[in-house]
Design a protein around this motif. Sequence first.
Motif, PDB file in Angstrom:
ATOM      1  N   LEU A 132       0.808  -1.214   0.000  1.00  0.00           N
ATOM      2  CA  LEU A 132       0.000   0.000   0.000  1.00  0.00           C
ATOM      3  C   LEU A 132       0.843   1.266   0.000  1.00  0.00           C
ATOM      4  N   THR A 133       1.934   1.276   0.732  1.00  0.00           N
ATOM      5  CA  THR A 133       2.704   2.503   0.938  1.00  0.00           C
ATOM      6  C   THR A 133       3.109   3.201  -0.365  1.00  0.00           C
ATOM      7  N   PRO A 134       3.603   2.497  -1.391  1.00  0.00           N
ATOM      8  CA  PRO A 134       3.965   3.209  -2.631  1.00  0.00           C
ATOM      9  C   PRO A 134       2.766   3.826  -3.346  1.00  0.00           C
ATOM     10  N   LEU A 135       1.547   3.363  -3.037  1.00  0.00           N
ATOM     11  CA  LEU A 135       0.347   3.849  -3.709  1.00  0.00           C
ATOM     12  C   LEU A 135      -0.358   4.965  -2.940  1.00  0.00           C
ATOM     13  N   ALA A 136       0.069   5.221  -1.711  1.00  0.00           N
ATOM     14  CA  ALA A 136      -0.668   6.111  -0.816  1.00  0.00           C
ATOM     15  C   ALA A 136      -0.243   7.568  -0.984  1.00  0.00           C
ATOM     16  N   PRO A 137      -1.159   8.512  -0.715  1.00  0.00           N
ATOM     17  CA  PRO A 137      -0.789   9.936  -0.695  1.00  0.00           C
ATOM     18  C   PRO A 137       0.334  10.178   0.315  1.00  0.00           C
ATOM     19  N   LYS A 138       1.274  11.057  -0.037  1.00  0.00           N
ATOM     20  CA  LYS A 138       2.467  11.248   0.780  1.00  0.00           C
ATOM     21  C   LYS A 138       2.134  11.704   2.194  1.00  0.00           C
ATOM     22  N   GLN A 139       1.103  12.532   2.342  1.00  0.00           N
ATOM     23  CA  GLN A 139       0.779  13.042   3.670  1.00  0.00           C
ATOM     24  C   GLN A 139       0.303  11.955   4.637  1.00  0.00           C
ATOM     25  N   THR A 140      -0.115  10.823   4.124  1.00  0.00           N
ATOM     26  CA  THR A 140      -0.602   9.744   4.993  1.00  0.00           C
ATOM     27  C   THR A 140       0.516   8.851   5.486  1.00  0.00           C
ATOM     28  N   ILE A 141       1.726   9.051   4.996  1.00  0.00           N
ATOM     29  CA  ILE A 141       2.861   8.190   5.335  1.00  0.00           C
ATOM     30  C   ILE A 141       3.671   8.834   6.458  1.00  0.00           C
ATOM     31  N   GLU A 142       4.086   8.023   7.427  1.00  0.00           N
ATOM     32  CA  GLU A 142       4.873   8.531   8.538  1.00  0.00           C
ATOM     33  C   GLU A 142       5.934   7.507   8.939  1.00  0.00           C
ATOM     34  N   PRO A 143       6.994   7.960   9.608  1.00  0.00           N
ATOM     35  CA  PRO A 143       8.044   7.040  10.062  1.00  0.00           C
ATOM     36  C   PRO A 143       7.516   6.108  11.147  1.00  0.00           C
ATOM     37  N   CYS A 144       8.026   4.892  11.177  1.00  0.00           N
ATOM     38  CA  CYS A 144       7.640   3.912  12.190  1.00  0.00           C
ATOM     39  C   CYS A 144       8.901   3.381  12.860  1.00  0.00           C
ATOM     40  N   ARG A 145       9.062   3.658  14.146  1.00  0.00           N
ATOM     41  CA  ARG A 145      10.251   3.194  14.871  1.00  0.00           C
ATOM     42  C   ARG A 145      10.283   1.680  14.962  1.00  0.00           C
ATOM     43  N   CYS A 147       9.083  -0.573  12.909  1.00  0.00           N
ATOM     44  CA  CYS A 147       9.416  -1.221  11.635  1.00  0.00           C
ATOM     45  C   CYS A 147      10.730  -0.711  11.042  1.00  0.00           C
ATOM     46  N   GLN A 148      11.231   0.399  11.603  1.00  0.00           N
ATOM     47  CA  GLN A 148      12.430   1.039  11.054  1.00  0.00           C
ATOM     48  C   GLN A 148      12.242   1.384   9.575  1.00  0.00           C
ATOM     49  N   THR A 149      11.046   1.866   9.260  1.00  0.00           N
ATOM     50  CA  THR A 149      10.733   2.233   7.883  1.00  0.00           C
ATOM     51  C   THR A 149       9.626   3.277   7.893  1.00  0.00           C
ATOM     52  N   GLU A 150       9.066   3.583   6.744  1.00  0.00           N
ATOM     53  CA  GLU A 150       7.922   4.476   6.643  1.00  0.00           C
ATOM     54  C   GLU A 150       6.754   3.725   6.008  1.00  0.00           C
ATOM     55  N   HIS A 151       5.569   3.986   6.493  1.00  0.00           N
ATOM     56  CA  HIS A 151       4.378   3.377   5.896  1.00  0.00           C
ATOM     57  C   HIS A 151       3.158   4.209   6.235  1.00  0.00           C
ATOM     58  N   VAL A 152       2.021   3.839   5.678  1.00  0.00           N
ATOM     59  CA  VAL A 152       0.768   4.557   5.956  1.00  0.00           C
ATOM     60  C   VAL A 152       0.493   4.537   7.462  1.00  0.00           C
ATOM     61  N   SER A 153       0.130   5.693   7.988  1.00  0.00           N
ATOM     62  CA  SER A 153      -0.176   5.807   9.410  1.00  0.00           C
ATOM     63  C   SER A 153      -1.164   4.723   9.841  1.00  0.00           C
ATOM     64  N   ASP A 154      -0.886   4.115  10.990  1.00  0.00           N
ATOM     65  CA  ASP A 154      -1.738   3.015  11.451  1.00  0.00           C
ATOM     66  C   ASP A 154      -3.193   3.432  11.644  1.00  0.00           C
ATOM     67  N   PRO A 155      -3.496   4.612  12.242  1.00  0.00           N
ATOM     68  CA  PRO A 155      -4.911   4.993  12.365  1.00  0.00           C
ATOM     69  C   PRO A 155      -5.621   5.107  11.016  1.00  0.00           C
ATOM     70  N   ILE A 156      -4.934   5.629  10.010  1.00  0.00           N
ATOM     71  CA  ILE A 156      -5.547   5.751   8.682  1.00  0.00           C
ATOM     72  C   ILE A 156      -5.708   4.373   8.051  1.00  0.00           C
ATOM     73  N   PHE A 157      -4.704   3.533   8.200  1.00  0.00           N
ATOM     74  CA  PHE A 157      -4.778   2.163   7.697  1.00  0.00           C
ATOM     75  C   PHE A 157      -5.998   1.452   8.280  1.00  0.00           C
ATOM     76  N   ARG A 158      -6.196   1.606   9.580  1.00  0.00           N
ATOM     77  CA  ARG A 158      -7.317   0.942  10.245  1.00  0.00           C
ATOM     78  C   ARG A 158      -8.659   1.480   9.748  1.00  0.00           C
ATOM     79  N   LEU A 159      -8.738   2.789   9.559  1.00  0.00           N
ATOM     80  CA  LEU A 159      -9.987   3.375   9.066  1.00  0.00           C
ATOM     81  C   LEU A 159     -10.315   2.924   7.652  1.00  0.00           C
ATOM     82  N   GLY A 160      -9.303   2.514   6.894  1.00  0.00           N
ATOM     83  CA  GLY A 160      -9.538   2.093   5.522  1.00  0.00           C
ATOM     84  C   GLY A 160     -10.025   0.667   5.359  1.00  0.00           C
ATOM     85  N   ALA A 161      -9.877  -0.164   6.392  1.00  0.00           N
ATOM     86  CA  ALA A 161     -10.150  -1.597   6.245  1.00  0.00           C
ATOM     87  C   ALA A 161     -11.612  -1.908   5.938  1.00  0.00           C
TER      88      ALA A 161
END
Length: 350
Positions: A132-145, A147-161
């Motif tokens: 999902l992360t490469p397809l998502a709007p940039k503002q929805t992506i945040e760093p994750c300690r 995972c040591q990476t960046e991905h879609v914010s968990d609250p937004i991910f959950r709201l999308g399910a």
Amino acid sequence: MDLTRKQVLLHRIHQHELDRRISDATELAVFSLGVQDNTSGSALLSLAARLDAPSTEDFTVTWSVRGAPHLHRAGELKAFARALWPWSDADARARAARPKVDDMVASLRHIATAMRSIVTKPMTKGEVSRALTPLAPKQTIEPCRGCQTEHVSDPIFRLGALPAGLRIIPEEKTVTFERIYGWPGVPRKTAGFDELVHRYLTLHGPARPSEVAGYFGTSTREVKKRWPKEGLVEVTVEGEKAWLPEDVEIADAEPPEVRLLPPTDPYLQARDRDLLLPDKAAQKDIFRILGRRGAILVDGEIAGSWQGRVVSGKRFEVTATPYRPLPDLLPETQLLARAKGLDDASVKGD
């Protein structure tokens, strides 16, 4: 009508079917909003407090209210998706909390659509997130300690399910999604929030817009904009203004001697915690942010907290923390043990 705290609690106990046990899980009133679950199987224990033979097999698990896992009747999921769809960017931002996205509703629609296209077979949360992360709007992506990476914010991910029409496979130890078939697509607009307000007030009323907002994870301002103009009556509870559906009569229940309610039980989801449990120290014990405890309901009042664990793979052990003298908890503990498929049960003090 001016109601006392005791009248309200007895009414809610009746609405939550804690004053009796019934035989058909699909008829439980608490499924009007869904029953929250977690990795320890709290939903099954909520059903055990209300049913003769508790089982979760007839229900679908998905992230719905507040992005938390809930059991729902499968036939109601499409309506829930429409009713929970944010009606404004401000509403969506309140529900997601972070990060602050400008075009939040459009971004959420983009993400839900992408999630639906990605999950063509059972996939873990991590697999979906990476795709999902490469397809998502940039503002929805945040760093994750973690995972040591960046991905879609968990609250937004959950709201999308749920808008994506995804369910969680309960048998899997890791959160794993699959499609809900026959899904009509991501909602185009909100429809049916009035009904959700009615359902909340039926189970947890009398209540105010601030408590409805807290339950659905949005702001009081946004709920006031959508507050139903018809179908509600104004009452007072200990002198404070609140609302009930006009078709709901205040019930005078006979409270159960004892019920062991798990931490995410529907009865504990009411947002007026000062009414539910006036003692502040007890509130901190029950409603702690991490390691929440279950509630021991005795004669209509929360009289203590409890924690459960499985010992030696066959015994369910409850550790009780009393706020006042408690009755024998072993019979209820045995019911929970049987619901979990265990042979034995025990109770000890904290």
